[in-house]
Scaffold this motif. Structure first.
Motif, PDB file in Angstrom:
ATOM      1  N   LEU A 122       0.834  -1.205   0.000  1.00 12.77           N
ATOM      2  CA  LEU A 122       0.000   0.000   0.000  1.00 12.77           C
ATOM      3  C   LEU A 122       0.869   1.255   0.000  1.00 12.77           C
ATOM      4  N   ALA A 123       1.874   1.280   0.870  1.00 14.90           N
ATOM      5  CA  ALA A 123       2.750   2.440   0.964  1.00 14.90           C
ATOM      6  C   ALA A 123       3.569   2.617  -0.311  1.00 14.90           C
ATOM      7  N   PHE A 124       3.997   1.512  -0.904  1.00 13.88           N
ATOM      8  CA  PHE A 124       4.792   1.592  -2.127  1.00 13.88           C
ATOM      9  C   PHE A 124       3.995   2.214  -3.262  1.00 13.88           C
ATOM     10  N   ILE A 125       2.761   1.765  -3.455  1.00 13.37           N
ATOM     11  CA  ILE A 125       1.931   2.319  -4.530  1.00 13.37           C
ATOM     12  C   ILE A 125       1.582   3.776  -4.246  1.00 13.37           C
ATOM     13  N   ALA A 126       1.270   4.098  -2.985  1.00 11.65           N
ATOM     14  CA  ALA A 126       0.932   5.482  -2.633  1.00 11.65           C
ATOM     15  C   ALA A 126       2.090   6.424  -2.926  1.00 11.65           C
ATOM     16  N   ALA A 127       3.317   5.938  -2.784  1.00 12.26           N
ATOM     17  CA  ALA A 127       4.491   6.782  -3.049  1.00 12.26           C
ATOM     18  C   ALA A 127       4.886   6.776  -4.525  1.00 12.26           C
ATOM     19  N   SER A 128       4.903   5.595  -5.129  1.00 12.66           N
ATOM     20  CA  SER A 128       5.447   5.491  -6.490  1.00 12.66           C
ATOM     21  C   SER A 128       4.490   5.975  -7.565  1.00 12.66           C
ATOM     22  N   GLU A 129       3.191   5.989  -7.265  1.00 11.58           N
ATOM     23  CA  GLU A 129       2.228   6.403  -8.281  1.00 11.58           C
ATOM     24  C   GLU A 129       1.735   7.841  -8.084  1.00 11.58           C
ATOM     25  N   ILE A 130       2.473   8.637  -7.308  1.00 13.25           N
ATOM     26  CA  ILE A 130       2.125  10.057  -7.205  1.00 13.25           C
ATOM     27  C   ILE A 130       2.078  10.684  -8.603  1.00 13.25           C
ATOM     28  N   ARG A 131       2.995  10.261  -9.451  1.00 13.51           N
ATOM     29  CA  ARG A 131       3.083  10.810 -10.807  1.00 13.51           C
ATOM     30  C   ARG A 131       1.835  10.530 -11.628  1.00 13.51           C
ATOM     31  N   SER A 132       1.065   9.515 -11.217  1.00 12.75           N
ATOM     32  CA  SER A 132      -0.135   9.130 -11.975  1.00 12.75           C
ATOM     33  C   SER A 132      -1.395   9.824 -11.482  1.00 12.75           C
ATOM     34  N   LEU A 133      -1.314  10.538 -10.356  1.00  8.33           N
ATOM     35  CA  LEU A 133      -2.483  11.254  -9.847  1.00  8.33           C
ATOM     36  C   LEU A 133      -2.782  12.454 -10.726  1.00  8.33           C
ATOM     37  N   GLU A 134      -4.049  12.700 -10.945  1.00 14.04           N
ATOM     38  CA  GLU A 134      -4.457  13.773 -11.849  1.00 14.04           C
ATOM     39  C   GLU A 134      -5.195  14.879 -11.100  1.00 14.04           C
ATOM     40  N   GLY A 135      -5.230  16.055 -11.726  1.00 12.27           N
ATOM     41  CA  GLY A 135      -5.993  17.176 -11.172  1.00 12.27           C
ATOM     42  C   GLY A 135      -5.535  17.557  -9.774  1.00 12.27           C
ATOM     43  N   GLY A 136      -6.510  17.802  -8.899  1.00 10.12           N
ATOM     44  CA  GLY A 136      -6.182  18.238  -7.546  1.00 10.12           C
ATOM     45  C   GLY A 136      -5.740  17.125  -6.631  1.00 10.12           C
ATOM     46  N   SER A 137      -5.809  15.874  -7.090  1.00 11.94           N
ATOM     47  CA  SER A 137      -5.445  14.748  -6.225  1.00 11.94           C
ATOM     48  C   SER A 137      -3.961  14.767  -5.865  1.00 11.94           C
ATOM     49  N   ARG A 138      -3.132  15.165  -6.821  1.00  6.97           N
ATOM     50  CA  ARG A 138      -1.686  15.164  -6.553  1.00  6.97           C
ATOM     51  C   ARG A 138      -1.310  16.193  -5.497  1.00  6.97           C
ATOM     52  N   PRO A 139      -1.705  17.466  -5.618  1.00  4.90           N
ATOM     53  CA  PRO A 139      -1.343  18.418  -4.560  1.00  4.90           C
ATOM     54  C   PRO A 139      -1.948  18.064  -3.208  1.00  4.90           C
ATOM     55  N   ARG A 140      -3.138  17.458  -3.191  1.00  5.90           N
ATOM     56  CA  ARG A 140      -3.719  17.031  -1.911  1.00  5.90           C
ATOM     57  C   ARG A 140      -2.861  15.961  -1.255  1.00  5.90           C
ATOM     58  N   HIS A 141      -2.396  15.024  -2.067  1.00  9.98           N
ATOM     59  CA  HIS A 141      -1.553  13.961  -1.523  1.00  9.98           C
ATOM     60  C   HIS A 141      -0.222  14.523  -1.022  1.00  9.98           C
ATOM     61  N   ILE A 142       0.364  15.413  -1.793  1.00  8.39           N
ATOM     62  CA  ILE A 142       1.634  16.004  -1.380  1.00  8.39           C
ATOM     63  C   ILE A 142       1.468  16.806  -0.094  1.00  8.39           C
ATOM     64  N   ALA A 143       0.342  17.494   0.051  1.00  7.99           N
ATOM     65  CA  ALA A 143       0.079  18.254   1.279  1.00  7.99           C
ATOM     66  C   ALA A 143      -0.006  17.321   2.492  1.00  7.99           C
ATOM     67  N   GLN A 144      -0.617  16.159   2.327  1.00  6.43           N
ATOM     68  CA  GLN A 144      -0.688  15.192   3.431  1.00  6.43           C
ATOM     69  C   GLN A 144       0.684  14.616   3.741  1.00  6.43           C
ATOM     70  N   ARG A 145       1.455  14.365   2.708  1.00 10.81           N
ATOM     71  CA  ARG A 145       2.814  13.864   2.914  1.00 10.81           C
ATOM     72  C   ARG A 145       3.663  14.891   3.648  1.00 10.81           C
TER      73      ARG A 145
END
Length: 216
Positions: A122-145
């Motif tokens: 789970l952690a591996f996919i959450a980290a390695s597939e950041i590049r695949s997140l689209e729209g506002g999902s990527r900045p939201r994930h980075i903010a949580q990280r």
């Protein structure tokens, strides 16, 4: 066709208290997201089709689309639950530690290590597939990280201010510790020579040395 998985269950992340952040016996994801995670681990996000996920879940493609309208929605669901679980556990670990900065650091590091061992895929996919997140999902994930990183930063800075840690580079040491902990997801395999708890003990010592805490 195999038996279909149930519809999405309630959010598996719940409030954790009194050491419950160490308990990884509950499923980390609802069944359909778990099926997607398994496929992403095996084939990568871009190498996985929605038909493959549906087959893994024992559903028709329209049946899967009824709950998750796209492959992107599946990835977003996985990533958001991963970060919510990690943050919930980390906050509970810090709360359990009380006022001692030394104990806060020890427990938050233990939490990070246990999570990235027990939930390695789970952690591996959450980290390695950041590049695949689209729209506002990527900045939201980075903010949580970044929120997770700040949690550790604040503890290390406080430890230096109190004279508990001796590192001259508090933020750099904190980032190195978090990177080491999250990196466990890249190599840890269940059934290997170390249990998650043994990883936490061994790497916990390395983390304390990184911030300049005297060996216990």
């Amino acid at each position: 066709m195999t038996k279909a998985l149930s519809a999405p269950v309630d959010d598996p992340v719940h409030k954790l208290t009194d050491g419950q952040w160490r308990d990884f016996s509950r499923p980390s994801l609802p069944p359909m997201l778990q099926a997607a995670l398994d496929c992403f681990v095996e084939h990568g996000y871009h190498g996985t089709t929605i038909r493959v996920v549906a087959a893994r879940a024992g559903l028709s493609v329209p049946g899967l689309y009824h709950h998750y309208p796209s492959k992107q929605a599946l990835l977003v669901g996985i990533v958001e639950l991963a970060m919510k679980d990690l943050l919930s556990r980390s906050e509970a670990a810090v709360a359990d530690a009380g006022s001692s900065v030394e104990e806060r650091f020890r427990l938050v590091v233990e939490c990070l290590l246990l999570f990235h061992a027990y939930r390695s895929e789970l952690a591996f996919i959450a980290a390695s597939e950041i590049r695949s997140l689209e729209g506002g999902s990527r900045p939201r994930h980075i903010a949580q990280r970044d929120r997770q990183q700040r949690m550790v930063d604040e503890i290390v800075v406080a430890g230096v201010a109190e004279g508990v840690f001796s590192t001259p580079h508090a933020i750099d040491a904190s980032r190195a510790v978090v990177t080491m902990c999250t990196g466990v997801a890249q190599w840890y395999r269940h059934g290997g020579p170390l249990t998650p708890e043994e990883v936490a003990v061994r790497y916990g010592l390395v983390a304390r040395m990184a911030v300049g805490q005297p060996r216990l």
